[in-house]
Design a protein around this motif. Structure first.
Motif, mmCIF file in Angstrom:
data_model
loop_
_atom_site.group_PDB
_atom_site.id
_atom_site.type_symbol
_atom_site.label_atom_id
_atom_site.label_comp_id
_atom_site.label_asym_id
_atom_site.label_seq_id
_atom_site.Cartn_x
_atom_site.Cartn_y
_atom_site.Cartn_z
ATOM 1 N N ASP A 292 2.793 -31.912 31.222
ATOM 2 C CA ASP A 292 3.826 -32.946 31.117
ATOM 3 C C ASP A 292 3.724 -33.934 32.268
ATOM 4 O O ASP A 292 3.844 -35.140 32.086
ATOM 5 N N LYS A 293 3.502 -33.410 33.471
ATOM 6 C CA LYS A 293 3.384 -34.271 34.651
ATOM 7 C C LYS A 293 2.169 -35.181 34.525
ATOM 8 O O LYS A 293 2.239 -36.375 34.819
ATOM 9 N N VAL B 49 0.665 -36.183 31.787
ATOM 10 C CA VAL B 49 0.921 -37.184 30.734
ATOM 11 C C VAL B 49 1.844 -38.269 31.273
ATOM 12 O O VAL B 49 1.614 -39.461 31.054
ATOM 13 N N PHE B 50 2.885 -37.878 31.993
ATOM 14 C CA PHE B 50 3.809 -38.845 32.570
ATOM 15 C C PHE B 50 3.077 -39.781 33.528
ATOM 16 O O PHE B 50 3.247 -41.005 33.474
ATOM 17 N N GLU B 51 2.253 -39.219 34.406
ATOM 18 C CA GLU B 51 1.536 -40.045 35.369
ATOM 19 C C GLU B 51 0.575 -41.008 34.673
ATOM 20 O O GLU B 51 0.469 -42.175 35.058
ATOM 21 N N THR C 53 0.904 -42.182 31.654
ATOM 22 C CA THR C 53 1.739 -43.191 30.994
ATOM 23 C C THR C 53 2.216 -44.232 31.997
ATOM 24 O O THR C 53 2.183 -45.435 31.717
ATOM 25 N N MET C 54 2.637 -43.793 33.163
ATOM 26 C CA MET C 54 3.101 -44.727 34.181
ATOM 27 C C MET C 54 1.969 -45.630 34.654
ATOM 28 O O MET C 54 2.172 -46.823 34.889
#
Length: 66
Positions: free
Chosen positions: A25-26, A28-30, A32-33
């Motif tokens: 999740d982390k 993917v979040f990074e 995406t950002m």
């Protein structure tokens, strides 16, 4: 006692799965950002370029402002 140890091993395995999911999740979040940051930069550059083009056009065609 073996049954309790087996249950603890299952719990530990479950925690590792949760930890792996959190890491994913982390990541993917990074990613995406980073994509949002890149898109934002691209949009700013496009906007600046358009403003330059429109500014040049208005300076060369003063009657276009009327």
């Amino acid at each position: 006692m073996e049954k309790e140890i087996a249950q603890i091993k299952v719990q530990i395995d479950d925690q590792y799965v949760k930890l792996d999911n959190m890491k994913l999740d982390k990541a993917v979040f990074e990613a995406t950002m980073r994509s949002f940051t890149d898109m934002s930069t691209d949009i700013r550059q496009i906007r600046d370029r358009l403003e330059d083009i429109l500014g040049d056009h208005q300076r060369h065609n003063p009657q276009a402002n009327r």
